[in-house]
Design an enzyme around this catalytic site. Structure first.
Site, mmCIF file in Angstrom:
data_model
loop_
_atom_site.group_PDB
_atom_site.id
_atom_site.type_symbol
_atom_site.label_atom_id
_atom_site.label_comp_id
_atom_site.label_asym_id
_atom_site.label_seq_id
_atom_site.Cartn_x
_atom_site.Cartn_y
_atom_site.Cartn_z
ATOM 1 N N GLY A 1 -27.498 -40.542 20.558
ATOM 2 C CA GLY A 1 -27.683 -40.718 22.003
ATOM 3 C C GLY A 1 -28.864 -41.637 22.289
ATOM 4 O O GLY A 1 -29.610 -41.426 23.242
ATOM 5 N N ASN B 1 -30.747 -36.147 19.314
ATOM 6 C CA ASN B 1 -31.126 -36.185 20.727
ATOM 7 C C ASN B 1 -29.933 -35.999 21.670
ATOM 8 O O ASN B 1 -30.072 -35.423 22.740
ATOM 9 C CB ASN B 1 -31.820 -37.521 21.008
ATOM 10 C CG ASN B 1 -31.858 -37.842 22.485
ATOM 11 O OD1 ASN B 1 -32.673 -37.300 23.226
ATOM 12 N ND2 ASN B 1 -30.947 -38.696 22.945
ATOM 13 N N TYR C 1 -25.416 -24.011 28.657
ATOM 14 C CA TYR C 1 -26.282 -25.052 28.061
ATOM 15 C C TYR C 1 -27.527 -24.416 27.441
ATOM 16 O O TYR C 1 -27.882 -24.684 26.285
ATOM 17 C CB TYR C 1 -26.651 -26.039 29.174
ATOM 18 C CG TYR C 1 -27.738 -27.044 28.881
ATOM 19 C CD1 TYR C 1 -27.531 -28.094 27.997
ATOM 20 C CD2 TYR C 1 -28.978 -26.973 29.542
ATOM 21 C CE1 TYR C 1 -28.532 -29.042 27.757
ATOM 22 C CE2 TYR C 1 -29.967 -27.914 29.326
ATOM 23 C CZ TYR C 1 -29.747 -28.942 28.429
ATOM 24 O OH TYR C 1 -30.726 -29.872 28.197
ATOM 25 N N ALA D 1 -26.687 -22.521 24.213
ATOM 26 C CA ALA D 1 -26.436 -23.400 23.058
ATOM 27 C C ALA D 1 -27.745 -23.963 22.518
ATOM 28 O O ALA D 1 -27.958 -24.048 21.300
ATOM 29 C CB ALA D 1 -25.487 -24.528 23.465
ATOM 30 N N LYS D 2 -28.652 -24.347 23.418
ATOM 31 C CA LYS D 2 -29.941 -24.907 22.968
ATOM 32 C C LYS D 2 -30.822 -23.825 22.350
ATOM 33 O O LYS D 2 -31.613 -24.100 21.439
ATOM 34 C CB LYS D 2 -30.666 -25.574 24.141
ATOM 35 C CG LYS D 2 -30.003 -26.860 24.653
ATOM 36 C CD LYS D 2 -30.229 -28.041 23.723
ATOM 37 C CE LYS D 2 -30.005 -29.372 24.443
ATOM 38 N NZ LYS D 2 -30.195 -30.531 23.563
HETATM 39 N N1 LIG Z 1 -33.385 -35.168 31.096
HETATM 40 C C1 LIG Z 1 -33.975 -34.008 31.048
HETATM 41 O O1 LIG Z 1 -34.624 -33.570 32.011
HETATM 42 C C2 LIG Z 1 -33.890 -33.148 29.808
HETATM 43 C C3 LIG Z 1 -34.625 -31.965 29.798
HETATM 44 C C4 LIG Z 1 -34.583 -31.165 28.670
HETATM 45 C C5 LIG Z 1 -33.842 -31.538 27.580
HETATM 46 N N2 LIG Z 1 -33.125 -32.708 27.611
HETATM 47 C C6 LIG Z 1 -32.355 -33.045 26.417
HETATM 48 O O2 LIG Z 1 -32.708 -34.346 25.999
HETATM 49 C C7 LIG Z 1 -31.595 -34.990 25.380
HETATM 50 C C8 LIG Z 1 -31.347 -36.352 26.026
HETATM 51 O O3 LIG Z 1 -31.134 -36.155 27.405
HETATM 52 P P1 LIG Z 1 -31.146 -37.384 28.443
HETATM 53 O O4 LIG Z 1 -31.532 -36.781 29.748
HETATM 54 O O5 LIG Z 1 -31.914 -38.534 27.900
HETATM 55 O O6 LIG Z 1 -29.569 -37.724 28.465
HETATM 56 P P2 LIG Z 1 -28.779 -39.042 28.967
HETATM 57 O O7 LIG Z 1 -29.665 -39.839 29.835
HETATM 58 O O8 LIG Z 1 -27.471 -38.572 29.517
HETATM 59 O O9 LIG Z 1 -28.477 -39.773 27.588
HETATM 60 C C9 LIG Z 1 -27.661 -39.107 26.661
HETATM 61 C C10 LIG Z 1 -27.364 -39.978 25.481
HETATM 62 O O10 LIG Z 1 -26.473 -39.267 24.610
HETATM 63 C C11 LIG Z 1 -25.232 -39.984 24.485
HETATM 64 N N3 LIG Z 1 -24.142 -38.987 24.446
HETATM 65 C C12 LIG Z 1 -23.804 -38.118 25.407
HETATM 66 N N4 LIG Z 1 -22.733 -37.392 25.034
HETATM 67 C C13 LIG Z 1 -22.396 -37.834 23.785
HETATM 68 C C14 LIG Z 1 -21.381 -37.486 22.864
HETATM 69 N N5 LIG Z 1 -20.425 -36.572 23.136
HETATM 70 N N6 LIG Z 1 -21.321 -38.134 21.680
HETATM 71 C C15 LIG Z 1 -22.253 -39.089 21.390
HETATM 72 N N7 LIG Z 1 -23.241 -39.452 22.215
HETATM 73 C C16 LIG Z 1 -23.303 -38.841 23.404
HETATM 74 C C17 LIG Z 1 -25.190 -40.911 25.698
HETATM 75 O O11 LIG Z 1 -24.417 -42.093 25.504
HETATM 76 P P3 LIG Z 1 -22.839 -42.158 25.865
HETATM 77 O O12 LIG Z 1 -22.701 -41.564 27.229
HETATM 78 O O13 LIG Z 1 -22.472 -43.603 25.763
HETATM 79 O O14 LIG Z 1 -22.172 -41.332 24.807
HETATM 80 C C18 LIG Z 1 -26.670 -41.283 25.825
HETATM 81 O O15 LIG Z 1 -27.027 -42.278 24.898
HETATM 82 C C19 LIG Z 1 -30.423 -34.016 25.508
HETATM 83 O O16 LIG Z 1 -30.278 -33.278 24.317
HETATM 84 C C20 LIG Z 1 -30.855 -33.096 26.638
HETATM 85 O O17 LIG Z 1 -30.258 -31.814 26.538
HETATM 86 C C21 LIG Z 1 -33.135 -33.513 28.696
#
Ligand SMILES: NC(=O)c1ccc[n+]([C@@H]2O[C@H](COP(=O)([O-])OP(=O)(O)OC[C@H]3O[C@@H](n4cnc5c(N)ncnc54)[C@H](OP(=O)(O)O)[C@@H]3O)[C@@H](O)[C@H]2O)c1
Length: 257
Positions: free
Chosen positions: A14, A82, A150, A153-154
């Site tokens: 990701g 990630n 969610y 799972a985490k």
């Molecule tokens: N944002 C927050 O506030 C937050 C808070 C706590 C934890 N997190 C965690 O941080 C991590 C990243 O979050 P983010 O907010 O940066 O997410 P994001 O902006 O949606 O980016 C997610 C990335 O993962 C890829 N992805 C999504 N589903 C996928 C799949 N089925 N197979 C392969 N790649 C996939 C996406 O690309 P494609 O769509 O092209 O596949 C993208 O590169 C996650 O694990 C999330 O749970 C985020």
């Protein structure tokens, strides 16, 4: 602090948006050769990173990624699991079908287990490796009406990471979890827009609802780079005695000591 990852190969799943993009960029800035994966190759994909198209919910994806990395580089030093998402609707237990639970567990838990299983044999042979699993503060502080499956799972990811750290520590492999709170990313913005739609309020109101529910003493969301900075430290030799731990980067949101 002088962090250098020169000569090391890092995988960031990701790594094309949000937190993953910031981590990929930070790791390559300090010298790593970075492989990023996602379902879609972005138009602005930097040629600095080797890109692999993969949908991680497909069970065969992990083996395909591992094969490509090992054929191209012959080694893997750093894995940052990630990719993840909250794929379920809000509303608590009665709104969640088996399919919602399954989807959240596939991307947030099982996909990580598979990537690590496919690449750990190489790390064990090298007697060197670092794994970072990106979790969430919501694993310890679930919001029942927004994050039930969610968060579950985490939370499993957190327990698995501790067990894995215990197993592979003697083989010179470290495993840690990084748990962001609320971070300004495309995923977070979609989440807020969905809340606005389903509760018939404005995006600004939904933003305030999320901030109030989480309760962030620093009073703002994190920038993705603020998560990447911690990851870069943890994968470096500066952190060579740190394993089996879960670090919050949440502006103080977690209400426990
Ligand atoms: N944002 C927050 O506030 C937050 C808070 C706590 C934890 N997190 C965690 O941080 C991590 C990243 O979050 P983010 O907010 O940066 O997410 P994001 O902006 O949606 O980016 C997610 C990335 O993962 C890829 N992805 C999504 N589903 C996928 C799949 N089925 N197979 C392969 N790649 C996939 C996406 O690309 P494609 O769509 O092209 O596949 C993208 O590169 C996650 O694990 C999330 O749970 C985020």
């Amino acid at each position: 602090m002088n962090i250098s990852l020169k000569g090391q190969v890092a995988l960031v799943t990701g790594g094309t948006k949000g937190i993953g993009k910031a981590i990929a960029s930070k790791l390559s800035n300090v010298g790593a050769q970075v492989v990023v994966t996602a379902r879609h190759e972005p138009k602005d994909q930097t040629s600095e990173h080797h890109f692999i198209t993969a949908d991680l919910v497909q069970p065969e994806a992990a083996e395909i990624i591992a094969k490509e990395i090992l054929e191209k580089y012959g080694r893997i030093d750093i894995i940052v699991n990630n990719a993840g998402a909250n794929l379920s609707p809000g509303g608590g237990f009665s709104s969640l079908s088996d399919e919602h639970w399954h989807n959240d567990w596939q991307i947030n838990f099982l996909s990580v287990v598979r990537i690590n299983k496919a690449l750990l044999p190489s790390m064990i042979t090298q007697k060197h490796g670092v794994i970072i699993n990106i979790s969430t503060g919501a694993a310890k502080q679930p919001i029942w009406e927004l994050t039930m499956s969610y968060s579950s799972a985490k939370a499993a990811l957190n327990v698995y990471s501790k067990a894995l750290a215990n197993e592979v520590g003697s083989k010179e492999i470290r495993v840690n979890v990084v748990s962001p709170g609320v971070v300004k990313t495309p995923l977070m913005m979609e989440f807020i827009e969905d809340i606005a739609k389903s509760s018939n309020t404005s995006v600004d109101e939904a933003f305030k609802t999320v901030m109030n529910k989480v309760g962030v003493p620093l009073g703002r969301m994190a920038e993705p780079e603020e998560i990447a900075n911690l990851v870069a430290f943890l994968v470096s030799s500066e952190a060579k005695y740190i394993t089996g731990t879960n670090y919050s980067v949440d502006g103080g949101a977690l209400p426990i000591v």
